[in-house]
Design a protein around this motif. Sequence first.
Motif, PDB file in Angstrom:
ATOM      1  N   PRO A 188       7.981  -7.752   5.478  1.00  0.00           N
ATOM      2  CA  PRO A 188       8.285  -6.466   6.100  1.00  0.00           C
ATOM      3  C   PRO A 188       8.496  -6.614   7.598  1.00  0.00           C
ATOM      4  N   GLN A 189       9.382  -5.798   8.144  1.00  0.00           N
ATOM      5  CA  GLN A 189       9.673  -5.882   9.570  1.00  0.00           C
ATOM      6  C   GLN A 189       8.455  -5.477  10.370  1.00  0.00           C
ATOM      7  N   LYS A 190       8.246  -6.176  11.487  1.00  0.00           N
ATOM      8  CA  LYS A 190       7.152  -5.841  12.372  1.00  0.00           C
ATOM      9  C   LYS A 190       7.671  -4.953  13.482  1.00  0.00           C
ATOM     10  N   ARG A 191       6.774  -4.214  14.089  1.00  0.00           N
ATOM     11  CA  ARG A 191       7.165  -3.354  15.197  1.00  0.00           C
ATOM     12  C   ARG A 191       7.611  -4.210  16.374  1.00  0.00           C
ATOM     13  N   PRO A 192       8.605  -3.774  17.116  1.00  0.00           N
ATOM     14  CA  PRO A 192       9.013  -4.541  18.291  1.00  0.00           C
ATOM     15  C   PRO A 192       7.942  -4.471  19.365  1.00  0.00           C
ATOM     16  N   SER A 193       7.853  -5.510  20.147  1.00  0.00           N
ATOM     17  CA  SER A 193       6.879  -5.563  21.222  1.00  0.00           C
ATOM     18  C   SER A 193       7.230  -4.551  22.300  1.00  0.00           C
ATOM     19  N   LYS A 233       0.836  -1.191   0.000  1.00  0.00           N
ATOM     20  CA  LYS A 233       0.000   0.000   0.000  1.00  0.00           C
ATOM     21  C   LYS A 233       0.879   1.253   0.000  1.00  0.00           C
ATOM     22  N   PRO A 234       0.420   2.319  -0.663  1.00  0.00           N
ATOM     23  CA  PRO A 234       1.216   3.555  -0.713  1.00  0.00           C
ATOM     24  C   PRO A 234       1.556   4.105   0.670  1.00  0.00           C
ATOM     25  N   GLN A 235       0.626   4.055   1.618  1.00  0.00           N
ATOM     26  CA  GLN A 235       0.898   4.561   2.963  1.00  0.00           C
ATOM     27  C   GLN A 235       2.013   3.759   3.634  1.00  0.00           C
ATOM     28  N   TRP A 236       2.018   2.427   3.434  1.00  0.00           N
ATOM     29  CA  TRP A 236       3.070   1.601   4.025  1.00  0.00           C
ATOM     30  C   TRP A 236       4.421   1.957   3.396  1.00  0.00           C
ATOM     31  N   LEU A 237       4.440   2.174   2.094  1.00  0.00           N
ATOM     32  CA  LEU A 237       5.686   2.533   1.420  1.00  0.00           C
ATOM     33  C   LEU A 237       6.241   3.841   1.970  1.00  0.00           C
ATOM     34  N   LYS A 238       5.370   4.831   2.150  1.00  0.00           N
ATOM     35  CA  LYS A 238       5.815   6.124   2.682  1.00  0.00           C
ATOM     36  C   LYS A 238       6.349   5.984   4.103  1.00  0.00           C
ATOM     37  N   ARG A 239       5.638   5.226   4.926  1.00  0.00           N
ATOM     38  CA  ARG A 239       6.060   5.029   6.316  1.00  0.00           C
ATOM     39  C   ARG A 239       7.376   4.256   6.382  1.00  0.00           C
ATOM     40  N   ALA A 240       7.509   3.225   5.565  1.00  0.00           N
ATOM     41  CA  ALA A 240       8.727   2.417   5.560  1.00  0.00           C
ATOM     42  C   ALA A 240       9.926   3.226   5.059  1.00  0.00           C
ATOM     43  N   LEU A 241       9.709   4.093   4.093  1.00  0.00           N
ATOM     44  CA  LEU A 241      10.789   4.952   3.602  1.00  0.00           C
ATOM     45  C   LEU A 241      11.207   5.941   4.692  1.00  0.00           C
ATOM     46  N   ARG A 242      10.217   6.509   5.384  1.00  0.00           N
ATOM     47  CA  ARG A 242      10.512   7.463   6.444  1.00  0.00           C
ATOM     48  C   ARG A 242      11.341   6.831   7.559  1.00  0.00           C
ATOM     49  N   SER A 243      11.067   5.563   7.874  1.00  0.00           N
ATOM     50  CA  SER A 243      11.817   4.876   8.931  1.00  0.00           C
ATOM     51  C   SER A 243      13.033   4.133   8.381  1.00  0.00           C
ATOM     52  N   GLN A 244      13.359   4.348   7.118  1.00  0.00           N
ATOM     53  CA  GLN A 244      14.532   3.783   6.455  1.00  0.00           C
ATOM     54  C   GLN A 244      14.537   2.256   6.434  1.00  0.00           C
ATOM     55  N   MET A 245      13.349   1.656   6.329  1.00  0.00           N
ATOM     56  CA  MET A 245      13.236   0.199   6.201  1.00  0.00           C
ATOM     57  C   MET A 245      13.414  -0.246   4.755  1.00  0.00           C
ATOM     58  N   ILE A 246      13.126   0.644   3.814  1.00  0.00           N
ATOM     59  CA  ILE A 246      13.230   0.320   2.392  1.00  0.00           C
ATOM     60  C   ILE A 246      14.019   1.417   1.689  1.00  0.00           C
TER      61      ILE A 246
END
Length: 96
Positions: free
Chosen positions: A74-79, A35-48
Amino acid sequence: MTGNEHGPPAVVALPPLHDDRLYSAEEVSQYTGAKPQWLKRALRSQMIPGGYLGRNPVWTAQHIRDLIAQTHEPQKRPSRGGGNGRQRRGRRLANT
């Protein structure tokens, strides 16, 4: 069937990637299925991989190829360590 047809989604032929242009999150989502929102969020957190043109997130053709080639999920958030507090407490001793 008309209107609400059931079954596999229609296969859409995507245009080939061009190395001389930048792609938006909506365009990248067509190639990756994310999803576009996931791509934007992942780019912001430098996952992709990716970059920014001003404030707009953009991806090159090579970035998209790298995303498609990734085989891990995709990486999941840590608990945060929440949950049932009883697991952390010791056993209560019965009064004898």
